[in-house]
Motif scaffolding. Structure first.
Motif, PDB file in Angstrom:
ATOM      1  N   THR A 290       0.845  -1.184   0.000  1.00 44.32           N
ATOM      2  CA  THR A 290       0.000   0.000   0.000  1.00 44.32           C
ATOM      3  C   THR A 290       0.881   1.235   0.000  1.00 44.32           C
ATOM      4  O   THR A 290       1.735   1.395   0.870  1.00 44.32           O
ATOM      5  CB  THR A 290      -0.936   0.024   1.232  1.00 44.32           C
ATOM      6  N   LEU A 291       0.660   2.106  -0.969  1.00 43.37           N
ATOM      7  CA  LEU A 291       1.388   3.360  -1.094  1.00 43.37           C
ATOM      8  C   LEU A 291       0.400   4.494  -0.901  1.00 43.37           C
ATOM      9  O   LEU A 291      -0.662   4.512  -1.527  1.00 43.37           O
ATOM     10  CB  LEU A 291       2.041   3.456  -2.474  1.00 43.37           C
ATOM     11  N   THR A 292       0.734   5.432  -0.010  1.00 42.06           N
ATOM     12  CA  THR A 292      -0.136   6.559   0.287  1.00 42.06           C
ATOM     13  C   THR A 292       0.627   7.852   0.060  1.00 42.06           C
ATOM     14  O   THR A 292       1.779   7.978   0.486  1.00 42.06           O
ATOM     15  CB  THR A 292      -0.620   6.515   1.750  1.00 42.06           C
ATOM     16  N   ILE A 293      -0.017   8.796  -0.588  1.00 41.81           N
ATOM     17  CA  ILE A 293       0.546  10.137  -0.753  1.00 41.81           C
ATOM     18  C   ILE A 293      -0.415  11.100  -0.081  1.00 41.81           C
ATOM     19  O   ILE A 293      -1.611  11.116  -0.384  1.00 41.81           O
ATOM     20  CB  ILE A 293       0.740  10.498  -2.238  1.00 41.81           C
ATOM     21  N   ALA A 294       0.126  11.897   0.836  1.00 41.21           N
ATOM     22  CA  ALA A 294      -0.690  12.846   1.591  1.00 41.21           C
ATOM     23  C   ALA A 294       0.063  14.161   1.716  1.00 41.21           C
ATOM     24  O   ALA A 294       1.246  14.260   1.397  1.00 41.21           O
ATOM     25  CB  ALA A 294      -1.003  12.276   2.973  1.00 41.21           C
ATOM     26  N   SER A 295      -0.622  15.143   2.215  1.00 41.17           N
ATOM     27  CA  SER A 295      -0.020  16.455   2.429  1.00 41.17           C
ATOM     28  C   SER A 295       0.891  16.419   3.653  1.00 41.17           C
ATOM     29  O   SER A 295       0.557  15.796   4.658  1.00 41.17           O
ATOM     30  CB  SER A 295      -1.117  17.497   2.641  1.00 41.17           C
ATOM     31  N   ALA A 296       2.034  17.085   3.557  1.00 41.93           N
ATOM     32  CA  ALA A 296       2.943  17.161   4.695  1.00 41.93           C
ATOM     33  C   ALA A 296       2.342  17.999   5.816  1.00 41.93           C
ATOM     34  O   ALA A 296       2.697  17.841   6.975  1.00 41.93           O
ATOM     35  CB  ALA A 296       4.285  17.735   4.262  1.00 41.93           C
ATOM     36  N   ASP A 297       1.425  18.897   5.467  1.00 38.43           N
ATOM     37  CA  ASP A 297       0.750  19.732   6.461  1.00 38.43           C
ATOM     38  C   ASP A 297      -0.759  19.629   6.224  1.00 38.43           C
ATOM     39  O   ASP A 297      -1.338  20.422   5.485  1.00 38.43           O
ATOM     40  CB  ASP A 297       1.204  21.185   6.340  1.00 38.43           C
ATOM     41  N   PRO A 298      -1.413  18.628   6.837  1.00 39.51           N
ATOM     42  CA  PRO A 298      -2.836  18.410   6.568  1.00 39.51           C
ATOM     43  C   PRO A 298      -3.733  19.576   6.985  1.00 39.51           C
ATOM     44  O   PRO A 298      -4.853  19.686   6.515  1.00 39.51           O
ATOM     45  CB  PRO A 298      -3.185  17.164   7.377  1.00 39.51           C
ATOM     46  N   GLN A 299      -3.243  20.468   7.853  1.00 37.87           N
ATOM     47  CA  GLN A 299      -4.041  21.608   8.307  1.00 37.87           C
ATOM     48  C   GLN A 299      -3.981  22.784   7.329  1.00 37.87           C
ATOM     49  O   GLN A 299      -4.736  23.738   7.464  1.00 37.87           O
ATOM     50  CB  GLN A 299      -3.544  22.079   9.690  1.00 37.87           C
ATOM     51  N   SER A 300      -3.076  22.714   6.362  1.00 35.15           N
ATOM     52  CA  SER A 300      -2.898  23.803   5.401  1.00 35.15           C
ATOM     53  C   SER A 300      -4.124  23.943   4.509  1.00 35.15           C
ATOM     54  O   SER A 300      -4.792  22.965   4.181  1.00 35.15           O
ATOM     55  CB  SER A 300      -1.662  23.528   4.539  1.00 35.15           C
ATOM     56  N   ILE A 301      -4.367  25.167   4.076  1.00 28.57           N
ATOM     57  CA  ILE A 301      -5.496  25.427   3.182  1.00 28.57           C
ATOM     58  C   ILE A 301      -5.271  24.777   1.817  1.00 28.57           C
ATOM     59  O   ILE A 301      -6.219  24.443   1.110  1.00 28.57           O
ATOM     60  CB  ILE A 301      -5.752  26.945   3.052  1.00 28.57           C
ATOM     61  N   SER A 302      -4.004  24.565   1.456  1.00 26.58           N
ATOM     62  CA  SER A 302      -3.708  23.950   0.155  1.00 26.58           C
ATOM     63  C   SER A 302      -3.562  22.428   0.253  1.00 26.58           C
ATOM     64  O   SER A 302      -3.245  21.782  -0.737  1.00 26.58           O
ATOM     65  CB  SER A 302      -2.455  24.570  -0.451  1.00 26.58           C
ATOM     66  N   ALA A 303      -3.815  21.866   1.433  1.00 21.96           N
ATOM     67  CA  ALA A 303      -3.722  20.411   1.601  1.00 21.96           C
ATOM     68  C   ALA A 303      -4.850  19.730   0.834  1.00 21.96           C
ATOM     69  O   ALA A 303      -5.970  20.204   0.802  1.00 21.96           O
ATOM     70  CB  ALA A 303      -3.790  20.047   3.072  1.00 21.96           C
ATOM     71  N   LYS A 304      -4.508  18.638   0.222  1.00 20.33           N
ATOM     72  CA  LYS A 304      -5.492  17.861  -0.531  1.00 20.33           C
ATOM     73  C   LYS A 304      -5.721  16.548   0.191  1.00 20.33           C
ATOM     74  O   LYS A 304      -4.889  16.112   0.985  1.00 20.33           O
ATOM     75  CB  LYS A 304      -4.970  17.614  -1.940  1.00 20.33           C
TER      76      LYS A 304
END
Length: 186
Positions: free
Chosen positions: A130-144
């Motif tokens: 399983t490979l997951t790609i996430a935002s380094a800063d999930p609280q950011s407005i530009s986080a996806k």
């Protein structure tokens, strides 16, 4: 000028950890080739804490008094190592790193203000990676929202253990593109 032929990446298909290690390394190379620069700040903090732990151990070992006289000093060193510094290292691993194989900065010239956290899992006695790609800063407005791909490792390796990089590249690139897509709101 003749191009240097790259040696195929090969692993022991019976060794679970070597399969995961080779996949993690290859995925890191793919993500970096897409314009993402590795963020090593967390690794540097862990190295600094490890250095402090080693210095404490050296002080405890080479303190200029012999045992009965240095008892309180040794107790202090022993208390610092497992309770404070090792505890901080475990806290970082548990809360920040988890299954992460790569932290990145946003690509240069991007309007995105957050990098990526690329994580992987290959459970023991399983062939499902399983490979997951996430935002380094999930609280950011530009986080996806994070995107995930689960696939059997047998799709990326020959029976001899040679990595079929083209297939892996296609899957990882597709996942990066899925993450980068703008989600349309209704």
């Amino acid at each position: 000028m003749q191009e240097k032929k790259q040696k195929p990446k090969k692993t022991n298909v019976l060794d679970h950890s070597s399969i995961k290690h080779l996949l993690d390394e290859s995925i890191t190379e793919i993500v970096k080739s897409k314009g993402y620069t590795e963020d090593v700040r967390l690794s540097n903090i862990r190295l600094l804490l490890g250095t402090v732990i080693i210095v404490i151990a050296l002080f405890a070992q080479f303190y200029n008094k012999k045992f009965p006289e240095n008892r309180n000093f040794l107790i202090g060193c022993i208390a610092l190592y497992p309770s404070l510094f090792y505890g901080i290292l475990q806290f970082i691993t548990y809360t920040k790193e988890k299954n992460a194989i790569l932290f990145t900065y946003p690509p240069e010239g991007s309007f995105n203000s957050t990098g990526l956290v690329v994580s992987s899992k290959l459970p023991r006695f399983s062939d499902m990676y399983t490979l997951t790609i996430a935002s380094a800063d999930p609280q950011s407005i530009s986080a996806k929202p994070p995107v995930e791909l689960t696939k059997t490792v047998t799709k990326w390796f020959t029976k001899d253990g040679v990595l079929v990089e083209g297939l892996l590249w296609k899957d990882v690139e597709g996942l990066i593109n899925d993450y980068a897509k703008e989600k349309k709101s209704k």
